[in-house]
Motif scaffolding. Structure first.
Motif, PDB file in Angstrom:
ATOM      1  N   UNK A  82      46.717  17.922  17.151  1.00 59.66           N
ATOM      2  CA  UNK A  82      47.923  18.503  16.123  1.00 59.66           C
ATOM      3  C   UNK A  82      47.931  19.902  16.582  1.00 59.66           C
ATOM      4  N   UNK A  83      48.989  20.597  17.059  1.00 63.07           N
ATOM      5  CA  UNK A  83      48.943  22.053  17.583  1.00 63.07           C
ATOM      6  C   UNK A  83      50.236  22.588  17.183  1.00 63.07           C
ATOM      7  N   UNK A  84      49.981  22.873  15.453  1.00 64.13           N
ATOM      8  CA  UNK A  84      51.616  23.323  15.174  1.00 64.13           C
ATOM      9  C   UNK A  84      51.857  24.755  15.261  1.00 64.13           C
ATOM     10  N   UNK A  85      53.147  25.108  15.416  1.00 63.97           N
ATOM     11  CA  UNK A  85      53.683  26.384  15.610  1.00 63.97           C
ATOM     12  C   UNK A  85      54.673  26.531  14.662  1.00 63.97           C
ATOM     13  N   UNK A  86      54.540  27.968  13.878  1.00 63.84           N
ATOM     14  CA  UNK A  86      55.402  28.343  12.822  1.00 63.84           C
ATOM     15  C   UNK A  86      55.824  29.760  13.142  1.00 63.84           C
ATOM     16  N   UNK A  87      57.092  30.206  12.392  1.00 62.94           N
ATOM     17  CA  UNK A  87      57.486  31.683  12.508  1.00 62.94           C
ATOM     18  C   UNK A  87      57.310  32.281  11.248  1.00 62.94           C
TER      19      UNK A  87
END
Length: 261
Positions: A82-87
């Protein structure tokens, strides 16, 4: 304006790849989080303000992690899938910073890496809403009353914002609920948790802010400050509290609640 509000736990065991067979023991919490995800999606949220404890907290000011982008993972728990990205949202953060009565009470920091206390609830809530902005907010080392007051100020800013905002308190309740608890066992812990849950059900938020810090610490409720920011916001907004689940199979309180606005 505020369009969604919830309390969520942040145990990494809620992530199936980490919890594995232990995740089944948190089935009530998982079901409650899935329900929250549906309502989060339906609320068409622009930004999620997520309040998480920081260790150790800054002594005299609250902090917002101000970054254009965030990333993270659960490699510290053995999961690399799991490698989430958010802004982030610099507009909402600027609204908060500029409209606080005491601007010196808030400090902006920049760190792209989010900890698991943010990532666990976001993993559920943003499952089908990847474009929601994230505003990570941390408590301070100030008194319980100051945290409640900060939440009340934050409420005015959120109410007047043009953004559709979600407010999430990512907390654990007591860490001393059984002999296998990470902080040891306290016979006072279960009763203390129930008192706080009853206060939430009855919307006795000011009474919660008047909790004796020594009693909270003795019961292992170490994340009260984050909860009180959240309750300070809700105190000024018409709503109904709905406790979705509460369980503690590993000696740590996992509370999931939604606040119908």
């Amino acid at each position: 304006m505020l369009n969604f509000a919830a309390i969520t736990p942040h145990s990494p065991l809620l992530i199936p790849a980490i919890g594995k067979e232990n995740a089944k023991k948190l089935e009530k919490t998982n079901n409650a989080l899935r329900k929250l995800e549906e309502n989060f999606y339906s609320a068409m949220i622009d930004d999620a303000v997520i309040i998480t404890p920081d260790n150790p907290p800054a002594e005299e000011y609250f902090t917002i992690n101000f970054s254009p982008n965030y990333r993270g993972g659960f490699h510290e728990f053995g999961d690399f899938s799991i490698k989430p990205n958010y802004h982030g949202d610099d507009y909402l953060i600027a609204e908060v910073k500029d409209n606080l009565r005491d601007r010196n009470s808030l400090k902006l920091v920049t760190a792209e890496e989010l900890g698991y206390r943010c990532l666990v609830p976001l993993n559920f809530l943003c499952a089908h809403k990847k474009n929601a902005g994230v505003v990570p907010l941390n408590p301070s080392g100030l008194s319980f009353g100051e945290h409640f007051k900060f939440g009340q100020e934050l409420a005015e800013i959120i109410i007047n914002s043009k953004k559709r905002i979600a407010l999430v308190a990512s907390i654990e309740t007591s860490n001393k609920l059984s002999k296998n608890s990470p902080d040891g066992y306290s016979p006072k812990a279960k009763k203390f948790d129930q008192k706080i849950i009853d206060f939430i059900k009855e919307k006795k938020y000011r009474e919660t802010s008047e909790t004796n810090p020594e009693q909270a610490a003795g019961a292992g409720f170490n994340e009260m400050s984050a909860l009180l920011i959240f309750l300070g916001v809700l105190e000024k907004i018409n709503h109904q509290a709905d406790i979705l689940s509460y369980e503690s199979p590993f000696g740590v309180g996992n509370l999931t609640a939604e606040f119908k606005l």
